[in-house]
Design a protein around this motif. Structure first.
Motif, short mmCIF file in Angstrom:
data_model
loop_
_atom_site.label_atom_id
_atom_site.label_comp_id
_atom_site.label_asym_id
_atom_site.label_seq_id
_atom_site.Cartn_x
_atom_site.Cartn_y
_atom_site.Cartn_z
N GLY A 397 0.81 -1.21 0.00
CA GLY A 397 0.00 0.00 0.00
C GLY A 397 0.84 1.26 0.00
N ILE A 398 1.92 1.24 0.79
CA ILE A 398 2.81 2.40 0.83
C ILE A 398 3.46 2.61 -0.54
N LYS A 399 3.91 1.53 -1.15
CA LYS A 399 4.54 1.63 -2.47
C LYS A 399 3.56 2.15 -3.51
N ALA A 400 2.35 1.58 -3.50
CA ALA A 400 1.35 1.99 -4.50
C ALA A 400 0.95 3.45 -4.31
N HIS A 405 -1.04 5.62 -6.95
CA HIS A 405 -2.20 4.75 -7.09
C HIS A 405 -3.08 4.84 -5.85
N ASP A 406 -4.39 4.75 -6.05
CA ASP A 406 -5.30 4.65 -4.92
C ASP A 406 -5.14 3.27 -4.27
N ILE A 458 -5.01 6.80 0.22
CA ILE A 458 -5.58 5.74 1.06
C ILE A 458 -7.08 5.95 1.11
N LEU A 459 -7.81 5.12 0.38
CA LEU A 459 -9.26 5.29 0.28
C LEU A 459 -9.99 4.79 1.52
N GLY A 460 -9.38 3.85 2.22
CA GLY A 460 -10.03 3.27 3.40
C GLY A 460 -9.50 1.88 3.64
N ALA A 461 -10.27 1.09 4.39
CA ALA A 461 -9.83 -0.25 4.78
C ALA A 461 -10.95 -1.24 4.60
#
Length: 749
Positions: A397-400, A405-406, A458-461
């Motif tokens: 996620g950090i890389k994207a 990227h979302d 970061i759209l959410g979880a």
């Protein structure tokens, strides 16, 4: 006179006293609540008004018993006569309500819900419904004002229906519960190697055979040939959803503010497809691989044809294509795949997979949709519009997000609800892992390591429920709830307003709601959990006892006797400066309601001594060289930073720096076969005076069944017949099952 004095007393009390008695226990916690001083009663003849843009939302009020029969008057224009009753009205500039936010106001005039758009109004309605469920009498609700909005735009729950097919009626119930707790995305994992679950009219074989298998249990099927059978075969087990059912679920969810995201797996996890269409595999033979042949143009024709039908059913802006765990060895040996790789100038099979993902991404974008995939889709490059679900920790996620990227955060350590949620020894078999509700609640979807300007990606979880070990919908409920409520608050409530003790207290009221809604949720355990903190300077252990109950009622003994309700009650942490055996249990009045937990405290000779490793740890360093002699035992999970993991034989020694009298040597090991954690085959203890010449003083062989799936702990202890003097103590524990050895403390007396 007495009445007058009472009136003076009431007038002298602060307003907060009144507010306190009405405090509501909503989950997720609203970002702002202002309490009034009275209550409003919902009468049988109260008026219900809604403007045209919210007319459809009023149907949700049928879930509130006192409102469900009220007729709705749909307004084109709001007039003075519409200032009383239950009202769903658009926010105006003077209201100062942001886009995506809502306001719920209850006063003497009735109930007023305001928002700019239907999605926010739906959230307002479910706050009202939940508020009613929390009242002893839903007809009477407290006067208050709630101003609220979500922290994240994406608030998701996932369900795998491939490993075990779930009834269509349960999917609606799942949606109902999601809506009540303000989730807005349902990730429907429809296809995988264990079964294809969606009707595709162009390829009827997918549901005529690939949806049915020889065994109901995924585990038994995996162990017995992994074969698919024709629908109608007497022993066929499985099922699928028709396109009509899928459309019905999509519409049902949409009315409740939930978008259904379908997942169609590619290029891996596709054994079921290749069993009925073997020409799409590299070998051309069924039951030989789970990855599509990427050098075969027919593969892309098939996938696009499937997606065309999927797109016609699901209006979701996102389509999930999986993209994870593809085994690439077949592509290396396939002439077609190698020819494609050479023709496109691709360096390796990672780039070959990336090429395939990019083709599907481009196709989805041409249809006005966005691709979502698991974080493996980052390997080899990714097209601009793709969204990444980060499941292998937060790194993907950090890389994207850093690449623009979302990202939807769904790391396994925090959000895989197929993991054990309490002591695995007390639970139905699960895939492994250990994820308590407080750990879910502690998660922050924005990683600390992510640069601040990238946090917008970061759209959410989302929590994932994989069903290898979850065969029924009742079991799904048991694994999902109440952990899903913790995630609901993670996704909705501002980070600075979240507080675990406050959440845990509010949760107590929601157990009643889950009972009322007939949810087979996990009940909080009475089992005693111990936390031991070793103080090296004081050479003492401080013990804290707790349970999952809001107010634990624990009694303990230190004299070897079984605890009773007349034993010492645990109230505050207790410090011990000597070796001790504590026995503790939970009680309701005089009745014991938990097993007896034994806590053994060691203040042994090796504490603080350095451990030298002939075979180093692998993957699980814990506290590195300090782990095995820090005086701290591990808990129920090897993720707790006190269990050290080894993939080779354990081979290490302690140097006392002078000769010491050695009476006994012991180590505790963990076994849970699911994730490949086993007891050692042999446990050997050796002593030396010079660190070169060792003499063996004891050997223990493990006789436990390594196929038993339950979590176990075993202490291997060698006690010498007579004490011996030695400077070096060496332990060798053999890794006969070639998995992980986990140990937490090397205890020497």
């Amino acid at each position: 006179m007495r009445i007058f004095r009472l009136l003076l007393l009431i007038l002298s009390l602060p307003i907060g006293v009144f507010a306190q008695q009405y405090e509501v226990q909503l989950i997720p916690k609203p970002n702002k609540i202002t309490y009034g001083e009275g209550r409003f009663t919902i009468g049988r003849h109260i008026a219900l008004f809604a403007t045209e843009n919210f007319a459809d939302v009023t149907a949700l009020l049928s879930e509130y018993p006192q409102i469900q029969t009220l007729p709705v008057e749909v307004l084109k224009k709001i007039g003075k006569k519409h200032q009383h009753g239950i009202r769903l009205f658009p926010a105006e500039a003077a209201d100062n309500i942001a886009q995506g936010a809502y306001r719920l106001e209850i006063d003497d005039n009735g109930i007023l819900l305001k928002a700019h758009e239907p999605a926010a109004m739906i959230s307002a309605v479910y706050t009202l419904i939940q508020l009613g469920l929390l009242q002893e009498d839903p007809q009477s609700v407290p006067q208050l004002i709630i101003d609220d909005s979500p922290r994240f735009a994406y608030r998701g729950l996932h369900l795998d229906v491939s490993r075990h097919f779930m009834p269509f009626s349960f999917l609606k119930k799942y949606i109902d519960l999601m809506a009540l707790y303000k989730f807005n995305y349902f990730h429907w994992h429809l296809t995988d190697g264990a079964g294809w679950r969606l009707e595709i009219k162009q390829y009827p074989e997918l549901t005529r055979k690939a949806a049915w298998r020889t065994h109901n249990s995924w585990k038994e099927w995996m162990a017995n040939g992994r074969q698919y059978v024709e629908q109608g075969t007497p022993n066929a087990s499985g099922g699928f959803y028709t396109q009509a059912q899928a459309r019905e679920l999509v519409a049902y969810a949409a009315k409740k503010g939930i978008t259904v995201i379908p997942e169609i797996e590619m290029p891996g996890h596709s054994e079921e497809v290749l069993a009925v269409f073997p020409q799409l595999s590299c070998s051309g033979q069924p039951y030989t691989q789970g990855e599509f042949c990427l050098g075969n143009e027919e593969t892309f024709t098939f996938l696009k044809n499937v997606l065309d039908e999927v797109l016609a059913i699901f209006p979701s802006p996102y389509i999930h294509i999986g993209g994870d765990e593809a085994e690439k060895k077949h592509w290396k040996d396939c002439p077609k795949c190698q020819a494609l790789k050479e023709a496109k100038g691709l360096k390796d099979e990672h780039e070959l997979q990336s090429y395939a993902i990019q083709q599907m991404d481009a196709y989805l974008q041409s249809k006005g949709r966005k691709l979502i995939g698991w974080d493996e889709i980052l390997e080899g490059g990714l097209t601009k519009g793709a969204t990444v679900m980060s499941w292998r920790g937060e790194e993907g996620g950090i890389k994207a997000a850093s690449m623009g990227h979302d990202v939807i955060m769904t790391p396994g350590n925090y959000l895989y609800f197929d993991s054990y949620q309490t002591d695995p020894r007390t639970q139905p078999e699960a895939i492994g892992g250990y994820l308590t509700m407080d750990k879910v609640y502690a998660y922050n979807p924005v990683p600390a390591a992510l640069e601040a300007d990238k946090a917008k990606h970061i759209l959410g979880a989302q929590a994932n429920i994989w069903t290898e070990y979850i065969p029924t919908y009742q079991h799904v409920e048991y694994m999902a709830f109440p952990r899903a409520l913790a995630l609901a608050e993670v996704n909705w409530t501002n980070q600075e307003l979240r507080n675990w003790p406050d959440f845990k207290e509010r949760l107590q009221r929601h157990y009643g709601i889950l009972q009322q809604l007939d949810v087979n949720y996990y009940r909080p355990s009475y089992h005693v959990v111990s936390t031991v903190v070793f103080n090296k300077d004081r050479m003492s252990n401080t013990v804290k006892l707790s349970s999952e109950q809001l107010v634990p009622n624990i009694y303990y003994s230190i004299d070897g006797s079984e605890p009773t309700h007349r034993s010492t009650p645990f109230t505050v942490p207790v410090e011990f400066t000597t070796k001790a055996l504590i026995k503790a249990a939970s009680f309701i009045d005089s009745a014991r309601v938990s097993p007896v937990e034994e806590i053994k405290l060691d203040l042994h000779k090796a504490i603080g001594k350095k451990v030298f490793y002939n075979n180093a740890w692998q993957g699980y360093p814990a506290q590195k060289e300090l782990t095995l002699t820090n005086g701290i035992t591990g808990g129920l999970s090897y993720h707790d930073q006190q269990w050290q993991g080894f993939t080779n034989d354990f081979d290490a020694y302690v140097d006392f720096e002078r000769r010491e009298e050695i009476k006994s040597v012991s180590m505790r090991f963990m076994q849970i076969p699911g994730p490949g954690v086993f007891f050692p085959g042999e446990f050997r203890v050796l002593l030396s005076d010079n660190g070169k010449n060792y003499r063996e003083v004891g050997v223990l062989k493990n006789l436990d069944d390594h196929k038993d799936p339950t979590l176990k702990f075993k202490t291997f202890a060698v006690t010498l017949d007579k004490p011996q003097m030695a400077r070096y103590v060496k332990v060798i524990a053999t890794n006969v099952n070639k998995g992980f050895l986990f140990t937490d403390e090397l205890v020497i007396y």
